[in-house]
Design a protein around this motif. Structure first.
Motif, PDB file in Angstrom:
ATOM      1  N   UNK A  43     -41.978  23.477   3.415  1.00 57.36           N
ATOM      2  CA  UNK A  43     -42.342  23.599   1.653  1.00 57.36           C
ATOM      3  C   UNK A  43     -43.081  23.255   1.587  1.00 57.36           C
ATOM      4  N   UNK A  44     -44.754  23.341   1.865  1.00 53.07           N
ATOM      5  CA  UNK A  44     -46.095  22.964   1.399  1.00 53.07           C
ATOM      6  C   UNK A  44     -46.452  24.697   1.481  1.00 53.07           C
ATOM      7  N   UNK A  45     -45.611  24.849   2.014  1.00 52.95           N
ATOM      8  CA  UNK A  45     -46.167  27.127   2.069  1.00 52.95           C
ATOM      9  C   UNK A  45     -46.221  27.394   0.354  1.00 52.95           C
ATOM     10  N   UNK A  46     -46.956  27.515  -0.131  1.00 48.79           N
ATOM     11  CA  UNK A  46     -47.529  28.476  -1.121  1.00 48.79           C
ATOM     12  C   UNK A  46     -46.531  29.207  -1.872  1.00 48.79           C
ATOM     13  N   UNK A  47     -46.548  30.290  -0.897  1.00 47.53           N
ATOM     14  CA  UNK A  47     -44.946  31.084  -1.672  1.00 47.53           C
ATOM     15  C   UNK A  47     -43.142  30.278  -0.933  1.00 47.53           C
ATOM     16  N   UNK A  48     -42.779  29.133  -1.349  1.00 47.24           N
ATOM     17  CA  UNK A  48     -42.331  28.255  -1.337  1.00 47.24           C
ATOM     18  C   UNK A  48     -41.545  27.905  -1.840  1.00 47.24           C
ATOM     19  N   UNK A  81     -52.477  22.519   8.448  1.00 42.71           N
ATOM     20  CA  UNK A  81     -52.821  23.472   8.959  1.00 42.71           C
ATOM     21  C   UNK A  81     -52.376  24.923   7.429  1.00 42.71           C
ATOM     22  N   UNK A  82     -52.122  24.490   6.584  1.00 44.05           N
ATOM     23  CA  UNK A  82     -52.085  25.575   5.360  1.00 44.05           C
ATOM     24  C   UNK A  82     -53.489  25.647   4.767  1.00 44.05           C
ATOM     25  N   UNK A  84     -54.345  27.916   2.504  1.00 38.58           N
ATOM     26  CA  UNK A  84     -53.934  28.737   0.871  1.00 38.58           C
ATOM     27  C   UNK A  84     -53.716  27.180  -0.251  1.00 38.58           C
ATOM     28  N   UNK A  85     -53.317  26.374   0.345  1.00 35.89           N
ATOM     29  CA  UNK A  85     -53.579  24.642  -0.408  1.00 35.89           C
ATOM     30  C   UNK A  85     -54.365  24.271  -0.220  1.00 35.89           C
ATOM     31  N   UNK A  86     -56.471  25.445  -0.073  1.00 35.37           N
ATOM     32  CA  UNK A  86     -57.331  24.464  -0.244  1.00 35.37           C
ATOM     33  C   UNK A  86     -57.699  25.359  -1.681  1.00 35.37           C
ATOM     34  N   UNK A  87     -57.064  26.792  -2.241  1.00 34.83           N
ATOM     35  CA  UNK A  87     -57.319  27.869  -2.620  1.00 34.83           C
ATOM     36  C   UNK A  87     -56.432  28.040  -4.037  1.00 34.83           C
ATOM     37  N   UNK A  88     -56.182  26.606  -4.700  1.00 33.72           N
ATOM     38  CA  UNK A  88     -54.574  26.427  -5.487  1.00 33.72           C
ATOM     39  C   UNK A  88     -55.320  25.571  -6.709  1.00 33.72           C
ATOM     40  N   UNK A  89     -54.299  25.961  -7.929  1.00 35.88           N
ATOM     41  CA  UNK A  89     -54.884  25.619  -8.709  1.00 35.88           C
ATOM     42  C   UNK A  89     -53.967  24.854  -9.127  1.00 35.88           C
ATOM     43  N   UNK A  90     -53.844  23.370  -9.684  1.00 41.24           N
ATOM     44  CA  UNK A  90     -52.123  23.100  -9.739  1.00 41.24           C
ATOM     45  C   UNK A  90     -52.022  22.530 -10.823  1.00 41.24           C
ATOM     46  N   UNK A  91     -50.603  22.958 -11.736  1.00 41.02           N
ATOM     47  CA  UNK A  91     -50.653  22.378 -12.594  1.00 41.02           C
ATOM     48  C   UNK A  91     -48.939  21.987 -13.128  1.00 41.02           C
ATOM     49  N   UNK A  92     -48.674  21.158 -14.046  1.00 44.07           N
ATOM     50  CA  UNK A  92     -47.199  20.422 -14.109  1.00 44.07           C
ATOM     51  C   UNK A  92     -46.352  21.216 -15.053  1.00 44.07           C
ATOM     52  N   UNK A  93     -45.912  21.862 -13.893  1.00 46.84           N
ATOM     53  CA  UNK A  93     -44.589  22.745 -15.072  1.00 46.84           C
ATOM     54  C   UNK A  93     -43.291  21.526 -16.301  1.00 46.84           C
TER      55      UNK A  93
END
Length: 426
Positions: A43-48, A81-82, A84-93
Protein backbone atom coordinates in the motif's frame (compact mmCIF):
# COMPACT_ATOMS: atom_id res chain seq x y z
CA UNK A 1 14.22 -14.75 35.03
CA UNK A 2 11.60 -12.08 34.52
CA UNK A 3 8.55 -12.18 36.78
CA UNK A 4 5.20 -11.93 34.96
CA UNK A 5 3.02 -8.95 35.71
CA UNK A 6 0.27 -9.43 38.26
CA UNK A 7 -3.40 -9.37 37.27
CA UNK A 8 -3.81 -5.78 38.43
CA UNK A 9 -0.60 -4.74 36.70
CA UNK A 10 -1.77 -6.21 33.39
CA UNK A 11 -5.08 -4.39 33.80
CA UNK A 12 -3.33 -1.12 34.58
CA UNK A 13 -1.05 -1.49 31.56
CA UNK A 14 -3.98 -2.28 29.24
CA UNK A 15 -5.97 0.65 30.61
CA UNK A 16 -3.10 3.04 30.00
CA UNK A 17 -1.94 1.65 26.66
CA UNK A 18 -5.21 1.05 24.80
CA UNK A 19 -6.32 4.28 23.11
CA UNK A 20 -9.35 5.99 24.63
CA UNK A 21 -10.84 6.39 21.15
CA UNK A 22 -10.05 3.98 18.34
CA UNK A 23 -11.40 6.26 15.60
CA UNK A 24 -8.45 7.46 13.50
CA UNK A 25 -10.15 10.83 12.94
CA UNK A 26 -9.82 11.75 16.61
CA UNK A 27 -6.04 11.49 17.02
CA UNK A 28 -2.96 12.14 14.96
CA UNK A 29 -0.53 9.23 14.47
CA UNK A 30 2.58 9.43 16.63
CA UNK A 31 6.00 7.87 16.44
CA UNK A 32 5.25 5.48 19.29
CA UNK A 33 1.93 4.43 17.74
CA UNK A 34 3.37 3.70 14.28
CA UNK A 35 3.00 -0.05 13.76
CA UNK A 36 4.10 -1.46 10.39
CA UNK A 37 2.34 -4.77 9.63
CA UNK A 38 3.96 -6.72 6.82
CA UNK A 39 0.66 -6.86 4.91
CA UNK A 40 0.69 -3.07 4.40
CA UNK A 41 3.96 -2.79 2.49
CA UNK A 42 2.39 -2.82 -0.98
CA UNK A 43 0.00 0.00 0.00
CA UNK A 44 2.96 2.33 0.55
CA UNK A 45 4.65 1.69 -2.78
CA UNK A 46 4.70 5.02 -4.60
CA UNK A 47 3.19 3.41 -7.71
CA UNK A 48 0.27 1.87 -5.79
CA UNK A 49 -2.34 4.37 -6.92
CA UNK A 50 -5.39 2.82 -5.25
CA UNK A 51 -5.38 1.58 -1.66
CA UNK A 52 -8.61 -0.18 -0.73
CA UNK A 53 -9.86 -0.94 2.77
CA UNK A 54 -12.96 -0.71 4.93
CA UNK A 55 -13.47 1.43 8.00
CA UNK A 56 -10.97 1.26 10.81
CA UNK A 57 -8.33 -0.63 8.83
CA UNK A 58 -5.72 2.09 8.38
CA UNK A 59 -6.53 4.40 5.44
CA UNK A 60 -6.51 7.64 7.42
CA UNK A 61 -3.62 6.49 9.58
CA UNK A 62 -1.35 5.99 6.55
CA UNK A 63 -2.69 9.12 4.83
CA UNK A 64 -1.60 11.22 7.81
CA UNK A 65 1.63 9.30 8.32
CA UNK A 66 2.71 9.88 4.72
CA UNK A 67 2.14 13.61 5.20
CA UNK A 68 4.67 13.61 8.05
CA UNK A 69 7.88 13.37 6.06
CA UNK A 70 10.44 14.11 8.75
CA UNK A 71 9.46 11.26 11.06
CA UNK A 72 6.60 8.90 10.25
CA UNK A 73 7.18 8.64 6.50
CA UNK A 74 10.90 8.20 7.11
CA UNK A 75 10.22 5.39 9.59
CA UNK A 76 7.89 3.67 7.13
CA UNK A 77 10.49 3.98 4.36
CA UNK A 78 13.13 2.43 6.59
CA UNK A 79 11.07 -0.42 8.03
CA UNK A 80 9.47 -1.40 4.73
CA UNK A 81 12.66 -0.88 2.74
CA UNK A 82 10.95 1.49 0.28
CA UNK A 83 13.76 3.86 -0.64
CA UNK A 84 11.58 5.81 -3.04
CA UNK A 85 9.45 7.05 -0.11
CA UNK A 86 12.44 9.13 0.92
CA UNK A 87 12.37 10.96 -2.43
CA UNK A 88 8.80 12.24 -2.59
CA UNK A 89 7.14 15.59 -2.11
CA UNK A 90 3.65 15.05 -0.72
CA UNK A 91 0.55 17.20 -1.24
CA UNK A 92 -3.02 16.83 -0.07
CA UNK A 93 -5.60 16.29 -2.79
CA UNK A 94 -8.49 15.77 -0.38
CA UNK A 95 -9.00 14.88 3.27
CA UNK A 96 -11.34 15.21 6.21
CA UNK A 97 -9.78 18.49 7.39
CA UNK A 98 -11.22 21.68 5.91
CA UNK A 99 -8.45 23.27 3.84
CA UNK A 100 -10.11 25.48 1.25
CA UNK A 101 -6.81 26.75 -0.13
CA UNK A 102 -5.76 23.18 -1.02
CA UNK A 103 -9.03 21.54 -2.07
CA UNK A 104 -12.78 22.26 -1.95
CA UNK A 105 -14.72 21.16 1.14
CA UNK A 106 -17.99 19.18 1.15
CA UNK A 107 -20.20 22.27 1.01
CA UNK A 108 -18.30 23.70 -1.94
CA UNK A 109 -18.35 20.34 -3.69
CA UNK A 110 -22.12 20.06 -3.37
CA UNK A 111 -22.51 23.51 -4.92
CA UNK A 112 -20.08 22.71 -7.74
CA UNK A 113 -21.91 19.48 -8.54
CA UNK A 114 -25.22 21.35 -8.69
CA UNK A 115 -23.63 23.85 -11.07
CA UNK A 116 -22.48 21.04 -13.35
CA UNK A 117 -18.71 21.44 -12.88
CA UNK A 118 -16.89 18.51 -14.43
CA UNK A 119 -15.13 16.46 -11.69
CA UNK A 120 -12.05 15.88 -13.84
CA UNK A 121 -11.54 19.65 -14.29
CA UNK A 122 -12.05 20.26 -10.59
CA UNK A 123 -9.41 17.76 -9.49
CA UNK A 124 -7.06 18.99 -12.23
CA UNK A 125 -7.40 22.43 -10.61
CA UNK A 126 -6.51 20.85 -7.24
CA UNK A 127 -3.43 19.29 -8.81
CA UNK A 128 -2.31 22.55 -10.42
CA UNK A 129 -2.91 24.41 -7.15
CA UNK A 130 -0.53 21.98 -5.45
CA UNK A 131 2.01 22.80 -8.15
CA UNK A 132 1.60 26.55 -7.56
CA UNK A 133 -0.07 27.45 -10.88
CA UNK A 134 0.20 31.29 -10.79
CA UNK A 135 -3.10 31.97 -12.56
CA UNK A 136 -5.00 29.92 -9.99
CA UNK A 137 -3.54 31.85 -7.07
CA UNK A 138 -5.57 34.86 -8.20
CA UNK A 139 -8.83 32.87 -8.24
CA UNK A 140 -10.19 32.29 -4.71
CA UNK A 141 -13.25 30.28 -5.80
CA UNK A 142 -12.92 26.68 -6.95
CA UNK A 143 -15.57 27.09 -9.65
CA UNK A 144 -13.36 29.71 -11.28
CA UNK A 145 -10.28 27.49 -10.97
CA UNK A 146 -12.09 24.56 -12.58
CA UNK A 147 -13.34 26.86 -15.35
CA UNK A 148 -9.77 28.08 -15.97
CA UNK A 149 -8.63 24.48 -16.40
CA UNK A 150 -11.51 23.87 -18.79
CA UNK A 151 -10.64 26.95 -20.88
CA UNK A 152 -6.85 26.60 -20.78
CA UNK A 153 -5.99 22.94 -21.42
CA UNK A 154 -2.69 23.81 -23.10
CA UNK A 155 -1.40 25.89 -20.20
CA UNK A 156 -2.50 23.22 -17.74
CA UNK A 157 -0.72 20.47 -19.64
CA UNK A 158 2.45 22.53 -19.97
CA UNK A 159 2.54 23.03 -16.21
CA UNK A 160 2.20 19.30 -15.61
CA UNK A 161 4.90 18.59 -18.19
CA UNK A 162 7.30 21.10 -16.66
CA UNK A 163 6.72 19.77 -13.14
CA UNK A 164 7.21 16.21 -14.35
CA UNK A 165 10.45 17.03 -16.14
CA UNK A 166 11.83 18.87 -13.12
CA UNK A 167 10.88 15.96 -10.86
CA UNK A 168 12.73 13.52 -13.11
CA UNK A 169 15.77 15.79 -13.17
CA UNK A 170 15.84 15.89 -9.36
CA UNK A 171 14.98 12.21 -8.96
CA UNK A 172 11.82 12.86 -6.91
CA UNK A 173 8.13 12.04 -7.24
CA UNK A 174 5.20 14.34 -6.54
CA UNK A 175 2.70 12.26 -4.53
CA UNK A 176 -0.87 13.57 -4.22
CA UNK A 177 -2.89 11.96 -1.40
CA UNK A 178 -6.66 11.49 -1.21
CA UNK A 179 -8.62 10.28 1.81
CA UNK A 180 -12.08 10.57 3.43
CA UNK A 181 -13.79 10.20 0.06
CA UNK A 182 -17.02 9.09 1.73
CA UNK A 183 -17.43 12.75 2.77
CA UNK A 184 -17.28 14.15 -0.76
CA UNK A 185 -21.05 14.27 -1.22
CA UNK A 186 -24.13 13.11 0.70
CA UNK A 187 -25.66 11.60 -2.43
CA UNK A 188 -23.81 8.41 -3.24
CA UNK A 189 -24.21 8.71 -7.01
CA UNK A 190 -22.61 12.15 -6.94
CA UNK A 191 -19.83 10.94 -4.65
CA UNK A 192 -19.12 8.18 -7.17
CA UNK A 193 -18.86 10.76 -9.95
CA UNK A 194 -16.42 12.83 -7.93
CA UNK A 195 -14.31 9.78 -7.09
CA UNK A 196 -14.43 8.79 -10.75
CA UNK A 197 -12.88 12.16 -11.61
CA UNK A 198 -10.06 11.56 -9.12
CA UNK A 199 -9.32 8.12 -10.50
CA UNK A 200 -9.52 9.30 -14.11
CA UNK A 201 -6.94 12.01 -13.43
CA UNK A 202 -4.82 9.57 -11.41
CA UNK A 203 -4.71 7.24 -14.40
CA UNK A 204 -3.84 10.12 -16.75
CA UNK A 205 -0.88 11.07 -14.53
CA UNK A 206 0.24 7.47 -14.27
CA UNK A 207 0.19 6.95 -18.04
CA UNK A 208 1.43 10.40 -19.04
CA UNK A 209 4.11 11.24 -16.47
CA UNK A 210 6.94 9.58 -14.56
CA UNK A 211 7.26 11.97 -11.64
CA UNK A 212 3.61 12.56 -10.63
CA UNK A 213 1.57 9.94 -8.80
CA UNK A 214 -1.73 9.86 -6.93
CA UNK A 215 -2.44 7.67 -3.91
CA UNK A 216 -6.15 7.24 -3.30
CA UNK A 217 -7.28 5.67 -0.02
CA UNK A 218 -10.78 4.36 -0.68
CA UNK A 219 -13.43 1.93 0.53
CA UNK A 220 -13.93 -1.06 -1.82
CA UNK A 221 -17.59 -0.25 -2.47
CA UNK A 222 -16.74 3.33 -3.49
CA UNK A 223 -13.94 2.10 -5.74
CA UNK A 224 -16.33 -0.25 -7.55
CA UNK A 225 -18.93 2.48 -7.96
CA UNK A 226 -16.43 5.02 -9.30
CA UNK A 227 -15.09 2.68 -11.98
CA UNK A 228 -18.36 3.03 -13.89
CA UNK A 229 -17.70 6.72 -14.58
CA UNK A 230 -14.69 6.70 -16.90
CA UNK A 231 -13.09 4.49 -19.58
CA UNK A 232 -10.02 2.26 -19.02
CA UNK A 233 -10.71 2.26 -15.29
CA UNK A 234 -9.63 -1.37 -15.05
CA UNK A 235 -6.00 -0.31 -15.70
CA UNK A 236 -5.83 0.97 -12.15
CA UNK A 237 -6.49 -2.51 -10.80
CA UNK A 238 -3.06 -3.77 -11.87
CA UNK A 239 -1.28 -1.81 -9.15
CA UNK A 240 -4.05 -1.53 -6.56
CA UNK A 241 -3.29 -2.54 -2.96
CA UNK A 242 -5.52 -3.76 -0.16
CA UNK A 243 -5.00 -3.07 3.53
CA UNK A 244 -5.51 -6.28 5.49
CA UNK A 245 -4.68 -7.52 8.99
CA UNK A 246 -3.65 -11.08 9.79
CA UNK A 247 -4.19 -12.53 13.23
CA UNK A 248 -0.49 -12.20 13.97
CA UNK A 249 -0.66 -8.52 12.90
CA UNK A 250 -3.56 -7.83 15.27
CA UNK A 251 -1.84 -9.31 18.28
CA UNK A 252 1.40 -7.68 17.20
CA UNK A 253 -0.43 -4.34 17.30
CA UNK A 254 -1.73 -5.08 20.80
CA UNK A 255 1.71 -5.95 22.12
CA UNK A 256 3.28 -3.01 20.27
CA UNK A 257 0.77 -0.71 21.97
CA UNK A 258 1.51 -2.21 25.38
CA UNK A 259 5.28 -2.15 24.92
CA UNK A 260 5.36 1.46 23.69
CA UNK A 261 3.37 2.89 26.58
CA UNK A 262 5.38 5.34 28.64
CA UNK A 263 5.33 3.58 31.99
CA UNK A 264 7.31 1.31 34.28
CA UNK A 265 4.79 -1.46 33.61
CA UNK A 266 5.52 -1.24 29.88
CA UNK A 267 9.24 -1.52 30.63
CA UNK A 268 8.61 -4.65 32.65
CA UNK A 269 6.42 -6.05 29.86
CA UNK A 270 9.25 -5.51 27.38
CA UNK A 271 11.67 -7.24 29.73
CA UNK A 272 9.25 -10.12 30.17
CA UNK A 273 8.75 -10.69 26.44
CA UNK A 274 12.36 -9.90 25.44
CA UNK A 275 13.94 -8.87 22.15
CA UNK A 276 12.74 -5.26 22.03
CA UNK A 277 14.90 -2.64 20.35
CA UNK A 278 14.73 1.09 21.08
CA UNK A 279 15.23 3.85 18.52
CA UNK A 280 16.66 7.31 19.17
CA UNK A 281 13.17 8.82 18.82
CA UNK A 282 11.93 6.69 21.74
CA UNK A 283 10.01 4.17 19.68
CA UNK A 284 10.40 0.50 20.58
CA UNK A 285 10.31 -2.21 17.93
CA UNK A 286 8.13 -5.24 18.51
CA UNK A 287 10.42 -8.31 18.16
CA UNK A 288 9.41 -9.45 14.63
CA UNK A 289 10.02 -13.14 15.23
CA UNK A 290 8.13 -13.07 18.50
CA UNK A 291 5.24 -10.66 18.97
CA UNK A 292 4.35 -10.05 15.32
CA UNK A 293 5.23 -13.31 13.63
CA UNK A 294 5.31 -16.23 16.07
CA UNK A 295 1.69 -17.07 16.91
CA UNK A 296 2.70 -19.69 19.45
CA UNK A 297 4.57 -17.08 21.45
CA UNK A 298 1.74 -14.59 20.97
CA UNK A 299 -0.73 -17.17 22.26
CA UNK A 300 1.39 -17.76 25.36
CA UNK A 301 1.55 -14.04 26.09
CA UNK A 302 -2.18 -13.49 25.57
CA UNK A 303 -2.93 -16.47 27.79
CA UNK A 304 -1.14 -14.66 30.62
CA UNK A 305 -3.60 -11.80 30.09
CA UNK A 306 -6.89 -13.56 29.31
CA UNK A 307 -6.43 -17.18 30.33
CA UNK A 308 -6.34 -20.14 27.94
CA UNK A 309 -10.05 -20.81 27.36
CA UNK A 310 -13.35 -19.01 26.81
CA UNK A 311 -14.72 -20.91 29.79
CA UNK A 312 -13.67 -23.59 32.22
CA UNK A 313 -11.92 -25.95 29.77
CA UNK A 314 -10.70 -26.51 26.22
CA UNK A 315 -14.22 -27.31 24.96
CA UNK A 316 -14.98 -23.59 25.23
CA UNK A 317 -12.30 -22.70 22.64
CA UNK A 318 -9.03 -20.85 23.09
CA UNK A 319 -9.17 -17.13 23.86
CA UNK A 320 -6.34 -16.39 21.41
CA UNK A 321 -8.23 -17.74 18.38
CA UNK A 322 -11.77 -17.05 19.58
CA UNK A 323 -11.39 -13.26 19.81
CA UNK A 324 -10.33 -12.47 16.21
CA UNK A 325 -12.44 -15.27 14.72
CA UNK A 326 -15.65 -13.82 16.17
CA UNK A 327 -14.78 -10.32 14.96
CA UNK A 328 -14.41 -11.36 11.32
CA UNK A 329 -16.61 -9.71 8.71
CA UNK A 330 -18.11 -11.34 5.62
CA UNK A 331 -14.73 -11.51 3.87
CA UNK A 332 -12.99 -12.92 6.95
CA UNK A 333 -11.21 -9.70 7.86
CA UNK A 334 -10.86 -8.01 11.25
CA UNK A 335 -10.17 -4.31 11.59
CA UNK A 336 -7.74 -3.16 14.29
CA UNK A 337 -10.39 -0.66 15.39
CA UNK A 338 -12.83 -3.49 16.18
CA UNK A 339 -10.07 -5.56 17.79
CA UNK A 340 -8.90 -2.80 20.15
CA UNK A 341 -12.47 -1.72 20.86
CA UNK A 342 -13.39 -5.26 21.91
CA UNK A 343 -10.40 -5.38 24.26
CA UNK A 344 -11.34 -2.01 25.77
CA UNK A 345 -14.87 -3.24 26.48
CA UNK A 346 -13.54 -6.57 27.80
CA UNK A 347 -11.31 -4.74 30.27
CA UNK A 348 -14.15 -2.46 31.39
CA UNK A 349 -16.53 -5.40 31.89
CA UNK A 350 -13.91 -7.40 33.78
CA UNK A 351 -13.09 -4.55 36.12
CA UNK A 352 -16.76 -3.86 36.76
CA UNK A 353 -18.17 -7.38 37.01
CA UNK A 354 -15.28 -9.80 37.54
CA UNK A 355 -12.67 -7.84 39.46
CA UNK A 356 -11.64 -10.94 41.45
CA UNK A 357 -10.96 -13.03 38.32
CA UNK A 358 -7.55 -14.70 38.22
CA UNK A 359 -6.73 -13.18 34.82
CA UNK A 360 -6.71 -9.58 33.67
CA UNK A 361 -9.56 -10.26 31.21
CA UNK A 362 -12.56 -12.48 31.96
CA UNK A 363 -13.92 -14.59 29.12
CA UNK A 364 -17.42 -13.13 29.59
CA UNK A 365 -15.90 -9.67 29.33
CA UNK A 366 -14.29 -10.72 26.04
CA UNK A 367 -17.65 -12.00 24.77
CA UNK A 368 -19.32 -8.70 25.60
CA UNK A 369 -16.46 -6.78 24.06
CA UNK A 370 -16.84 -8.72 20.83
CA UNK A 371 -20.61 -8.21 20.91
CA UNK A 372 -20.22 -4.45 21.34
CA UNK A 373 -17.58 -4.17 18.60
CA UNK A 374 -19.72 -6.31 16.28
CA UNK A 375 -22.78 -4.12 16.85
CA UNK A 376 -20.71 -1.07 15.99
CA UNK A 377 -19.42 -2.76 12.85
CA UNK A 378 -22.93 -3.72 11.72
CA UNK A 379 -23.97 -0.08 12.14
CA UNK A 380 -21.00 1.02 10.05
CA UNK A 381 -21.87 -1.44 7.29
CA UNK A 382 -25.44 -0.16 7.31
CA UNK A 383 -24.20 3.41 6.93
CA UNK A 384 -21.74 2.57 4.16
CA UNK A 385 -23.97 0.17 2.25
CA UNK A 386 -27.68 0.71 3.06
CA UNK A 387 -28.67 -1.95 0.54
CA UNK A 388 -27.25 -4.65 2.85
CA UNK A 389 -29.80 -3.90 5.57
CA UNK A 390 -32.57 -3.82 2.99
CA UNK A 391 -31.49 -7.18 1.58
CA UNK A 392 -31.39 -8.73 5.05
CA UNK A 393 -34.82 -7.34 5.84
CA UNK A 394 -36.27 -8.78 2.63
CA UNK A 395 -34.63 -12.14 3.23
CA UNK A 396 -35.93 -12.19 6.79
CA UNK A 397 -39.43 -11.36 5.57
CA UNK A 398 -39.31 -14.11 2.97
CA UNK A 399 -38.19 -16.58 5.62
CA UNK A 400 -41.04 -15.62 7.97
CA UNK A 401 -43.54 -15.91 5.14
CA UNK A 402 -42.35 -19.44 4.43
CA UNK A 403 -42.40 -20.73 8.00
CA UNK A 404 -44.75 -23.60 8.66
CA UNK A 405 -44.95 -24.80 5.04
CA UNK A 406 -42.67 -27.81 5.39
CA UNK A 407 -39.18 -28.24 3.93
CA UNK A 408 -39.83 -25.97 0.97
CA UNK A 409 -40.95 -23.13 3.24
CA UNK A 410 -37.84 -23.19 5.34
CA UNK A 411 -38.59 -25.77 8.08
CA UNK A 412 -35.90 -28.48 8.08
CA UNK A 413 -36.87 -32.15 7.61
CA UNK A 414 -37.48 -34.27 10.71
CA UNK A 415 -34.26 -35.25 12.41
CA UNK A 416 -32.24 -32.36 10.96
CA UNK A 417 -32.14 -29.42 13.38
CA UNK A 418 -32.09 -25.92 11.98
CA UNK A 419 -28.75 -24.18 12.06
CA UNK A 420 -28.83 -20.43 12.35
CA UNK A 421 -26.23 -18.26 10.62
CA UNK A 422 -25.68 -14.56 10.41
CA UNK A 423 -26.47 -12.97 7.08
CA UNK A 424 -23.81 -10.35 7.71
CA UNK A 425 -20.92 -11.12 9.99
CA UNK A 426 -19.60 -8.12 11.82
Amino acid sequence: MSIPLSVEEYRALLAGALPEATDADTAEPKVESLFTPDTHRAALYVDSTVVRSGRGVGKTFWYRSLLDGRTLREIAAQEYGIERLRRVTVSQGYGAALKHDLYPGPGTLRQLVEEGVRPYDLWYAVLLTAFGQPELRELPEWRHRALWVRNNPGAAERTVQNVDQEAQRLGVTHLILFDALEHLHRVRAQADRLVGGILELALAMRLGTRGIRFKVFIRPDMYDGALLHFPDASKLASNAAVLTWSRANLYGLLFHTMGNHDSELAARFRQLTGGWQSEADGRRHVPPALLSGDEQFQSEQFTLIAGPYMGSNFRKRHTFTWLPTHLMDGVEQVSPRSFLSALQKALSETRGQYAGHKFALHHEGIRRGVQKASETRVTEVGEDMPWVEQAISRASGAHRAGEGRGPVGGVPPRGRPARGRRAVRA
